[in-house]
Design an enzyme around this catalytic site. Structure first.
Site, PDB file in Angstrom:
ATOM      1  N   ARG A 236      -6.639  11.081   1.942  1.00  0.00           N
ATOM      2  CA  ARG A 236      -6.727  12.264   1.078  1.00  0.00           C
ATOM      3  C   ARG A 236      -7.941  13.072   1.510  1.00  0.00           C
ATOM      4  O   ARG A 236      -8.942  12.516   1.979  1.00  0.00           O
ATOM      5  CB  ARG A 236      -6.918  11.859  -0.392  1.00  0.00           C
ATOM      6  CG  ARG A 236      -5.670  11.399  -1.095  1.00  0.00           C
ATOM      7  CD  ARG A 236      -4.720  12.554  -1.402  1.00  0.00           C
ATOM      8  NE  ARG A 236      -3.544  12.108  -2.134  1.00  0.00           N
ATOM      9  CZ  ARG A 236      -2.398  11.716  -1.571  1.00  0.00           C
ATOM     10  NH1 ARG A 236      -2.263  11.730  -0.261  1.00  0.00           N
ATOM     11  NH2 ARG A 236      -1.378  11.336  -2.322  1.00  0.00           N
ATOM     12  N   HIS A 284      -0.816  18.017   5.983  1.00  0.00           N
ATOM     13  CA  HIS A 284      -0.459  16.947   5.046  1.00  0.00           C
ATOM     14  C   HIS A 284       1.022  16.544   5.211  1.00  0.00           C
ATOM     15  O   HIS A 284       1.790  16.550   4.258  1.00  0.00           O
ATOM     16  CB  HIS A 284      -0.741  17.352   3.594  1.00  0.00           C
ATOM     17  CG  HIS A 284      -0.772  16.174   2.655  1.00  0.00           C
ATOM     18  ND1 HIS A 284      -1.603  16.095   1.568  1.00  0.00           N
ATOM     19  CD2 HIS A 284      -0.054  15.012   2.629  1.00  0.00           C
ATOM     20  CE1 HIS A 284      -1.403  14.954   0.922  1.00  0.00           C
ATOM     21  NE2 HIS A 284      -0.460  14.283   1.554  1.00  0.00           N
TER      22      HIS A 284
HETATM   23  P1  NDP Z   1      -2.260   0.704  -1.000  1.00  0.00           P
HETATM   24  O1  NDP Z   1      -2.650   0.747  -2.427  1.00  0.00           O
HETATM   25  O2  NDP Z   1      -1.140  -0.192  -0.589  1.00  0.00           O
HETATM   26  O3  NDP Z   1      -3.528   0.279  -0.112  1.00  0.00           O
HETATM   27  C1  NDP Z   1      -4.807   0.757  -0.333  1.00  0.00           C
HETATM   28  C2  NDP Z   1      -5.774  -0.040   0.522  1.00  0.00           C
HETATM   29  O4  NDP Z   1      -7.084   0.518   0.354  1.00  0.00           O
HETATM   30  C3  NDP Z   1      -5.864  -1.514   0.120  1.00  0.00           C
HETATM   31  O5  NDP Z   1      -6.005  -2.326   1.247  1.00  0.00           O
HETATM   32  C4  NDP Z   1      -7.140  -1.552  -0.724  1.00  0.00           C
HETATM   33  O6  NDP Z   1      -7.793  -2.808  -0.740  1.00  0.00           O
HETATM   34  C5  NDP Z   1      -7.989  -0.536  -0.001  1.00  0.00           C
HETATM   35  N1  NDP Z   1      -9.055  -0.028  -0.881  1.00  0.00           N
HETATM   36  C6  NDP Z   1      -8.927   0.663  -2.028  1.00  0.00           C
HETATM   37  N2  NDP Z   1     -10.138   0.925  -2.563  1.00  0.00           N
HETATM   38  C7  NDP Z   1     -11.046   0.378  -1.724  1.00  0.00           C
HETATM   39  C8  NDP Z   1     -12.457   0.286  -1.713  1.00  0.00           C
HETATM   40  N3  NDP Z   1     -13.201   0.811  -2.706  1.00  0.00           N
HETATM   41  N4  NDP Z   1     -13.056  -0.357  -0.701  1.00  0.00           N
HETATM   42  C9  NDP Z   1     -12.322  -0.916   0.292  1.00  0.00           C
HETATM   43  N5  NDP Z   1     -10.972  -0.876   0.357  1.00  0.00           N
HETATM   44  C10 NDP Z   1     -10.345  -0.236  -0.644  1.00  0.00           C
HETATM   45  O7  NDP Z   1      -1.988   2.198  -0.560  1.00  0.00           O
HETATM   46  P2  NDP Z   1      -1.047   2.729   0.627  1.00  0.00           P
HETATM   47  O8  NDP Z   1      -1.392   1.975   1.863  1.00  0.00           O
HETATM   48  O9  NDP Z   1       0.369   2.748   0.197  1.00  0.00           O
HETATM   49  O10 NDP Z   1      -1.521   4.271   0.723  1.00  0.00           O
HETATM   50  C11 NDP Z   1      -2.858   4.604   1.003  1.00  0.00           C
HETATM   51  C12 NDP Z   1      -3.095   6.094   0.775  1.00  0.00           C
HETATM   52  O11 NDP Z   1      -2.476   6.849   1.794  1.00  0.00           O
HETATM   53  C13 NDP Z   1      -2.496   6.682  -0.509  1.00  0.00           C
HETATM   54  O12 NDP Z   1      -3.295   6.395  -1.625  1.00  0.00           O
HETATM   55  C14 NDP Z   1      -2.461   8.159  -0.185  1.00  0.00           C
HETATM   56  O13 NDP Z   1      -3.673   8.780  -0.593  1.00  0.00           O
HETATM   57  C15 NDP Z   1      -2.355   8.195   1.325  1.00  0.00           C
HETATM   58  N6  NDP Z   1      -1.071   8.760   1.785  1.00  0.00           N
HETATM   59  C16 NDP Z   1      -1.077   9.898   2.547  1.00  0.00           C
HETATM   60  C17 NDP Z   1       0.089  10.430   3.026  1.00  0.00           C
HETATM   61  C18 NDP Z   1       0.090  11.605   3.942  1.00  0.00           C
HETATM   62  O14 NDP Z   1       1.162  12.112   4.280  1.00  0.00           O
HETATM   63  N7  NDP Z   1      -1.063  12.054   4.402  1.00  0.00           N
HETATM   64  C19 NDP Z   1       1.394   9.832   2.694  1.00  0.00           C
HETATM   65  C20 NDP Z   1       1.286   8.634   1.908  1.00  0.00           C
HETATM   66  C21 NDP Z   1       0.093   8.142   1.466  1.00  0.00           C
HETATM   67  P3  NDP Z   1      -7.075  -4.118  -1.369  1.00  0.00           P
HETATM   68  O15 NDP Z   1      -5.950  -4.449  -0.406  1.00  0.00           O
HETATM   69  O16 NDP Z   1      -8.129  -5.146  -1.368  1.00  0.00           O
HETATM   70  O17 NDP Z   1      -6.571  -3.714  -2.718  1.00  0.00           O
HETATM   71  C1  OXD Z   2       1.740  10.466  -0.692  1.00  0.00           C
HETATM   72  C2  OXD Z   2       1.617  11.709   0.049  1.00  0.00           C
HETATM   73  O1  OXD Z   2       0.788  10.049  -1.353  1.00  0.00           O
HETATM   74  O2  OXD Z   2       2.646  12.292   0.408  1.00  0.00           O
HETATM   75  O3  OXD Z   2       2.822   9.839  -0.634  1.00  0.00           O
HETATM   76  O4  OXD Z   2       0.502  12.134   0.330  1.00  0.00           O
END
Ligand code: NDP
Ligand code: OXD
Length: 321
Positions: A236, A284
């Site tokens: 993000r 995005h």
């Molecule tokens: P998940 O919730 O599956 O994974 C998030 C990961 O981040 C986990 O490994 C989590 O740790 C880690 N995390 C969260 N907070 C912290 C922290 N404070 N310190 C260290 N690690 C942390 O999310 P997704 O993988 O499904 O998606 C990730 C992000 O990708 C979404 O939130 C979204 O913002 C972005 N996204 C962007 C898109 C785009 O087109 N640009 C499309 C889709 C998503 P733990 O495993 O220990 O919980």
């Molecule tokens: C998502 C995105 O969070 O599209 O899935 O950014």
């Protein structure tokens, strides 16, 4: 008899987020359920039991007194969580192979762009200069993936298969074969030190806001054939300090960046990112939400929930993701 109704609240405006397209899809996959496309539909708020949303306006969801589940139509829930009046019902996010595969494509594409010196090669082509540079193997580059959730873990695996030295950083400890896993604040510096290309796939939360800043970039590895570390952010825009990125690109703290997300989207036309020679910018669209796939995913979850089964991929409100 009609089953409990679903309200569709899609804001955002890009082609992929056309509310009409989502409405058509939901009508197909929920044939025995009334689907109301807001804000235009005529409906009784009391009959809405489910809401499928993208960037709902704060306060919109609080209008449904009998809401049972909110389905966010993307993976990241930061926009929904920002609503102070968000009803206290389960919030389900997207975690499906279709979206994961798309993000892994984006990550592999951009890691390879930097590793294979595409910025340099395209500049040469524009100038008609035939001047190949030494090309090192994938094994010479350490990629570090911040966030080892649904998306980060899959991208890390794909990069490892290509021969990169891959590490990941998450909140809790993970075990992924062939990927060096670090976690928590105590693990962050060691993770950054061994990272030449930093891929950010973190969710935007109170803890992660502006985590991509000068202090963090200064800790990245500087000994790789790339010359200077590279940032790839598809999480993000709120995760990054944009002034720091620009200054770090200009003073050599960063060598290049691929950015898919920005603090303000659409990115204003006067943003220096548009024309920066060492920035590869995408609007995005690293991993689009596919209405066909995601409407089926939501319909399946509702059917299971109504049959007494558990919802999947429910957001932990305390953690914020
Ligand atoms: P998940 O919730 O599956 O994974 C998030 C990961 O981040 C986990 O490994 C989590 O740790 C880690 N995390 C969260 N907070 C912290 C922290 N404070 N310190 C260290 N690690 C942390 O999310 P997704 O993988 O499904 O998606 C990730 C992000 O990708 C979404 O939130 C979204 O913002 C972005 N996204 C962007 C898109 C785009 O087109 N640009 C499309 C889709 C998503 P733990 O495993 O220990 O919980
Ligand atoms: C998502 C995105 O969070 O599209 O899935 O950014």
């Amino acid at each position: 008899m009609n089953k409990a109704a679903l309200a569709l609240l899609v804001h955002g405006g890009t082609e992929n987020w056309s509310p009409e397209r989502w409405k058509r899809r939901f009508d197909e996959v929920c044939p025995d359920r009334r689907v109301f496309q807001l804000p235009d539909a005529e409906y009784d708020p009391a009959e809405i039991h489910y809401a499928a949303v993208w960037k709902p306006v704060p306060g919109e969801l609080a209008a449904f007194p009998n809401l049972r589940v909110i389905f966010n139509l993307g993976a990241g829930v930061d926009a929904v969580m920002a609503d102070k009046s968000l009803p206290n019902v389960p919030l389900v996010r997207v975690s499906v192979d279709d979206l994961t595969g798309r993000m892994t494509e984006y990550v592999v594409l951009h890691v390879l762009m930097h590793h294979r010196q595409e910025l340099y090669l395209r500049a040469c082509q524009r100038e008609k200069i035939w001047a190949p540079r030494f090309q090192w193997p994938a094994g010479a580059i350490s990629v570090g993936v911040m966030g080892l959730g649904t998306l980060g873990a899959d991208a890390a695996e794909a990069l490892r298969r290509l021969g990169f030295r891959v590490a990941g950083w998450s909140r809790s400890l993970k075990q992924i074969e062939g990927v060096e896993c670090f976690h928590g604040k105590p693990g962050l510096d060691a993770f950054l030190r061994r990272t030449d290309i930093l891929v950010c796939l973190l969710p935007l939360t109170v803890q992660t806001r502006q985590i991509l800043n000068r202090g963090l970039f200064a800790k990245l590895g500087r000994d790789s054939p790339l010359g200077a570390p590279v940032l790839i952010n598809a999480g993000r825009g709120g995760l990054q300090n944009e002034a720091d990125i620009l200054q770090c690109l200009d003073d050599g703290t960063l060598g290049a960046a691929s950015l898919d997300v920005f603090a303000q989207e659409p990115l204003p036309t006067d943003s220096p990112f548009w024309s920066h020679p060492r920035v590869i910018l995408t609007p995005h669209n690293a991993a689009d939400t596919d209405p066909d796939e995601i409407s089926k995913y939501v319909a399946r979850q509702i059917e299971r929930f109504e049959a007494g089964g558990a919802l999947e991929n429910v957001v932990d409100r305390g953690r914020g993701y």
